[in-house]
Design an enzyme around this catalytic site. Structure first.
Site, PDB file in Angstrom:
ATOM      1  N   VAL A   1     -14.001  12.838   0.190  1.00 61.00           N
ATOM      2  CA  VAL A   1     -13.661  11.986   1.337  1.00 61.00           C
ATOM      3  C   VAL A   1     -12.903  12.855   2.341  1.00 61.00           C
ATOM      4  CG1 VAL A   1     -12.626   9.804   2.059  1.00 61.00           C
ATOM      5  CG2 VAL A   1     -13.211  10.143  -0.357  1.00 61.00           C
TER       6      VAL A   1
ATOM      7  N   LYS B   1      -5.143  13.201 -12.295  1.00 62.39           N
ATOM      8  CA  LYS B   1      -6.070  12.082 -12.071  1.00 62.39           C
ATOM      9  C   LYS B   1      -6.640  11.549 -13.392  1.00 62.39           C
ATOM     10  CE  LYS B   1      -5.471  11.437  -7.736  1.00 62.39           C
ATOM     11  NZ  LYS B   1      -5.038  10.139  -7.190  1.00 62.39           N
TER      12      LYS B   1
ATOM     13  N   TYR C   1      -4.358  19.171 -10.696  1.00 65.52           N
ATOM     14  CA  TYR C   1      -4.784  17.958  -9.973  1.00 65.52           C
ATOM     15  C   TYR C   1      -5.667  17.099 -10.872  1.00 65.52           C
ATOM     16  CZ  TYR C   1      -6.873  14.807  -6.588  1.00 65.52           C
ATOM     17  OH  TYR C   1      -7.292  13.677  -5.948  1.00 65.52           O
TER      18      TYR C   1
ATOM     19  N   ASP D   1      10.063   8.525  -0.618  1.00 61.73           N
ATOM     20  CA  ASP D   1       9.277   9.489  -1.369  1.00 61.73           C
ATOM     21  C   ASP D   1       9.038   8.902  -2.759  1.00 61.73           C
ATOM     22  OD1 ASP D   1       8.467  11.712  -2.940  1.00 61.73           O
ATOM     23  OD2 ASP D   1       9.419  13.072  -1.513  1.00 61.73           O
TER      24      ASP D   1
ATOM     25  N   ASN E   1      -1.881   4.323  -4.195  1.00 60.08           N
ATOM     26  CA  ASN E   1      -2.775   5.326  -3.607  1.00 60.08           C
ATOM     27  C   ASN E   1      -2.105   6.655  -3.275  1.00 60.08           C
ATOM     28  OD1 ASN E   1      -5.035   6.234  -1.605  1.00 60.08           O
ATOM     29  ND2 ASN E   1      -3.242   5.964  -0.286  1.00 60.08           N
TER      30      ASN E   1
ATOM     31  N   ILE F   1       0.856  -1.205   0.000  1.00 60.74           N
ATOM     32  CA  ILE F   1       0.000   0.000   0.000  1.00 60.74           C
ATOM     33  C   ILE F   1       0.883   1.244   0.000  1.00 60.74           C
ATOM     34  CG2 ILE F   1      -1.830   1.276   1.217  1.00 60.74           C
ATOM     35  CD1 ILE F   1      -2.565  -1.346   2.663  1.00 60.74           C
TER      36      ILE F   1
HETATM   37  P1  NDP Z   1      -4.155  11.968   2.793  1.00 61.82           P
HETATM   38  O1  NDP Z   1      -3.450  13.278   2.689  1.00 61.82           O
HETATM   39  O2  NDP Z   1      -4.863  11.640   4.051  1.00 61.82           O
HETATM   40  O3  NDP Z   1      -3.117  10.779   2.457  1.00 61.82           O
HETATM   41  C1  NDP Z   1      -2.169  10.893   1.415  1.00 61.82           C
HETATM   42  C2  NDP Z   1      -1.103   9.807   1.568  1.00 61.82           C
HETATM   43  O4  NDP Z   1      -0.160   9.914   0.475  1.00 61.82           O
HETATM   44  C3  NDP Z   1      -0.319   9.936   2.857  1.00 61.82           C
HETATM   45  O5  NDP Z   1      -0.096   8.655   3.404  1.00 61.82           O
HETATM   46  C4  NDP Z   1       1.016  10.540   2.409  1.00 61.82           C
HETATM   47  O6  NDP Z   1       2.045  10.088   3.270  1.00 61.82           O
HETATM   48  C5  NDP Z   1       1.170   9.917   1.013  1.00 61.82           C
HETATM   49  N1  NDP Z   1       2.052  10.692   0.157  1.00 61.82           N
HETATM   50  C6  NDP Z   1       1.861  11.953  -0.310  1.00 61.82           C
HETATM   51  N2  NDP Z   1       2.929  12.352  -1.013  1.00 61.82           N
HETATM   52  C7  NDP Z   1       3.824  11.312  -0.996  1.00 61.82           C
HETATM   53  C8  NDP Z   1       5.117  11.116  -1.532  1.00 61.82           C
HETATM   54  N3  NDP Z   1       5.716  12.063  -2.263  1.00 61.82           N
HETATM   55  N4  NDP Z   1       5.737   9.936  -1.312  1.00 61.82           N
HETATM   56  C9  NDP Z   1       5.148   8.985  -0.582  1.00 61.82           C
HETATM   57  N5  NDP Z   1       3.912   9.093  -0.057  1.00 61.82           N
HETATM   58  C10 NDP Z   1       3.267  10.252  -0.254  1.00 61.82           C
HETATM   59  O7  NDP Z   1      -5.166  11.946   1.555  1.00 61.82           O
HETATM   60  P2  NDP Z   1      -6.174  10.805   0.996  1.00 61.82           P
HETATM   61  O8  NDP Z   1      -6.101   9.576   1.798  1.00 61.82           O
HETATM   62  O9  NDP Z   1      -7.462  11.457   0.796  1.00 61.82           O
HETATM   63  O10 NDP Z   1      -5.524  10.565  -0.445  1.00 61.82           O
HETATM   64  C11 NDP Z   1      -5.172   9.283  -0.931  1.00 61.82           C
HETATM   65  C12 NDP Z   1      -5.433   9.237  -2.432  1.00 61.82           C
HETATM   66  O11 NDP Z   1      -6.832   9.408  -2.652  1.00 61.82           O
HETATM   67  C13 NDP Z   1      -4.745  10.330  -3.243  1.00 61.82           C
HETATM   68  O12 NDP Z   1      -4.238   9.760  -4.434  1.00 61.82           O
HETATM   69  C14 NDP Z   1      -5.877  11.302  -3.549  1.00 61.82           C
HETATM   70  O13 NDP Z   1      -5.641  12.027  -4.732  1.00 61.82           O
HETATM   71  C15 NDP Z   1      -7.024  10.337  -3.687  1.00 61.82           C
HETATM   72  N6  NDP Z   1      -8.363  10.916  -3.564  1.00 61.82           N
HETATM   73  C16 NDP Z   1      -8.736  11.552  -2.408  1.00 61.82           C
HETATM   74  C17 NDP Z   1     -10.015  12.087  -2.317  1.00 61.82           C
HETATM   75  C18 NDP Z   1     -10.478  12.840  -1.121  1.00 61.82           C
HETATM   76  O14 NDP Z   1     -11.508  13.555  -1.220  1.00 61.82           O
HETATM   77  N7  NDP Z   1      -9.835  12.742   0.020  1.00 61.82           N
HETATM   78  C19 NDP Z   1     -10.977  11.933  -3.413  1.00 61.82           C
HETATM   79  C20 NDP Z   1     -10.470  11.263  -4.563  1.00 61.82           C
HETATM   80  C21 NDP Z   1      -9.213  10.755  -4.608  1.00 61.82           C
HETATM   81  P3  NDP Z   1       3.297  10.952   3.788  1.00 61.82           P
HETATM   82  O15 NDP Z   1       2.837  12.374   3.937  1.00 61.82           O
HETATM   83  O16 NDP Z   1       3.679  10.296   5.074  1.00 61.82           O
HETATM   84  O17 NDP Z   1       4.312  10.762   2.722  1.00 61.82           O
HETATM   85  C1  8X3 Z   2     -10.383  14.602  -4.656  1.00 60.80           C
HETATM   86  C2  8X3 Z   2     -11.800  14.916  -4.992  1.00 60.80           C
HETATM   87  O1  8X3 Z   2     -13.281  16.709  -5.972  1.00 60.80           O
HETATM   88  O2  8X3 Z   2     -11.898  17.286  -4.049  1.00 60.80           O
HETATM   89  O3  8X3 Z   2      -9.806  13.844  -5.665  1.00 60.80           O
HETATM   90  O4  8X3 Z   2     -10.929  16.992  -6.232  1.00 60.80           O
HETATM   91  S1  8X3 Z   2     -11.969  16.556  -5.329  1.00 60.80           S
END
Ligand code: NDP
Ligand code: 8X3
Length: 258
Positions: free
Chosen positions: A191, A162, A158, A64, A91, A11
């Site tokens: 979310v 996507k 963004y 990273d 993810n 993951i």
């Molecule tokens: P969070 O910010 O809660 O989690 C993001 C995760 O990505 C963290 O674990 C962070 O870990 C990791 N991450 C970010 N940048 C890096 C990097 N350069 N290297 C390694 N890890 C990285 O956001 P979400 O859980 O909401 O986001 C998860 C996915 O879901 C994303 O791809 C987002 O675009 C997508 N998404 C989210 C939505 C929402 O509304 N929340 C809707 C649709 C899609 P760390 O900072 O420790 O590196």
């Molecule tokens: C995250 C959903 O609509 O905030 O991917 O861009 S939105």
């Protein structure tokens, strides 16, 4: 029916939000986990909690995803047993800013593209060969977004990243048809995770406003969907799934209560 007990899942973005919630659900199902993110200490805490609460083994890789050398080195140096990956949850990702394209700082543009497109591809490129080598049926879940279906104003970069995830995921599925790997694009709507706090660079008020007037999804809701997908019978593949909260139809159409 639990079809995934004892399997291994990789993951990315496991330290927060959706990735962390998937880690928790899969641990409950007895799946051993390889958890990745940049924040080593957060991953270490999650590993300790999951190993204590569930009969699973967890290893953590802090790197990273934007750095190909780090991605490749970490994945190449996995011990033999941990190379038998059954499930990939690709993810890790983020949005920064909500503003006109021409006002973006170059480093913010680069961070989104480097994480969501290049980092995503580096993970796929490093993990998929291991999954093919196992010769077992496996599932790749690529986390896209409703923002990858329709562009919205102030979300140009963004959304573009996507859309790219959707294209990469579709091509990957076709390329892997002759293998035993299934590929699903999961496209969440709103979310409530750290996503908006990251997007607004820590501005809690702006982040909270995103979810005002609706009941958003929580990370657990998307984790339920992902757990369902990876626990399907071998012959069943879901290619795409869009998951929105009540009162959201797509990236643009959200009905907010006063
Ligand atoms: P969070 O910010 O809660 O989690 C993001 C995760 O990505 C963290 O674990 C962070 O870990 C990791 N991450 C970010 N940048 C890096 C990097 N350069 N290297 C390694 N890890 C990285 O956001 P979400 O859980 O909401 O986001 C998860 C996915 O879901 C994303 O791809 C987002 O675009 C997508 N998404 C989210 C939505 C929402 O509304 N929340 C809707 C649709 C899609 P760390 O900072 O420790 O590196
Ligand atoms: C995250 C959903 O609509 O905030 O991917 O861009 S939105």
């Amino acid at each position: 029916l639990n079809r995934i007990k004892g399997k291994i899942a990789f993951i990315s973005g496991a330290s927060s939000g959706i990735g962390k919630a998937v880690a928790e659900k899969l641990a409950q199902m007895g799946v051993n986990l390889i958890l990745c993110a940049r924040r080593a200490e957060v991953l270490a805490e999650l590993k300790a909690k999951l190993e204590k609460e569930h009969a699973v083994e967890v290893i953590t890789l802090a790197f990273d995803v934007r750095n190909y050398q780090e991605v490749a080195k970490n994945i190449q140096s996995l011990p033999e047993k941990w190379r038998q990956i059954d499930i990939l949850i690709n993810n890790a990702g983020l949005a920064i800013g909500l503003q006109h394209l021409y006002t973006y700082a170059i480093e913010d543009i680069d961070q989104m593209i480097d994480t969501n497109i290049k980092g995503f591809t580096y993970i796929a490129n490093s993990v998929i060969p291991l999954m093919i080598a196992t010769d077992k049926v496996g599932t790749i879940v690529n986390v896209g977004s409703v923002a990858g279906e329709i562009a919205y104003p102030n979300g140009s970069i963004y959304c573009a990243t996507k859309f790219a995830v959707k294209a990469l995921s579709d091509a990957m599925r076709i390329e892997l048809m002759d293998k035993k790997l299934k590929v699903t694009t999961v496209k969440p709507g709103l979310v409530e995770t750290n996503f908006s706090k990251v997007r607004f660079k820590g501005d809690e008020q702006k982040a909270e406003n995103v979810y005002k007037g609706i009941t958003p999804l929580y990370a657990e809701d998307i984790a339920d969907t992902i757990t369902y997908i990876v626990n399907l019978p071998d012959k069943v593949q879901i290619t795409d799934i869009t998951v929105t909260p009540l009162h959201q139809s797509d990236a643009i159409h959200v009905y907010k209560l006063a």
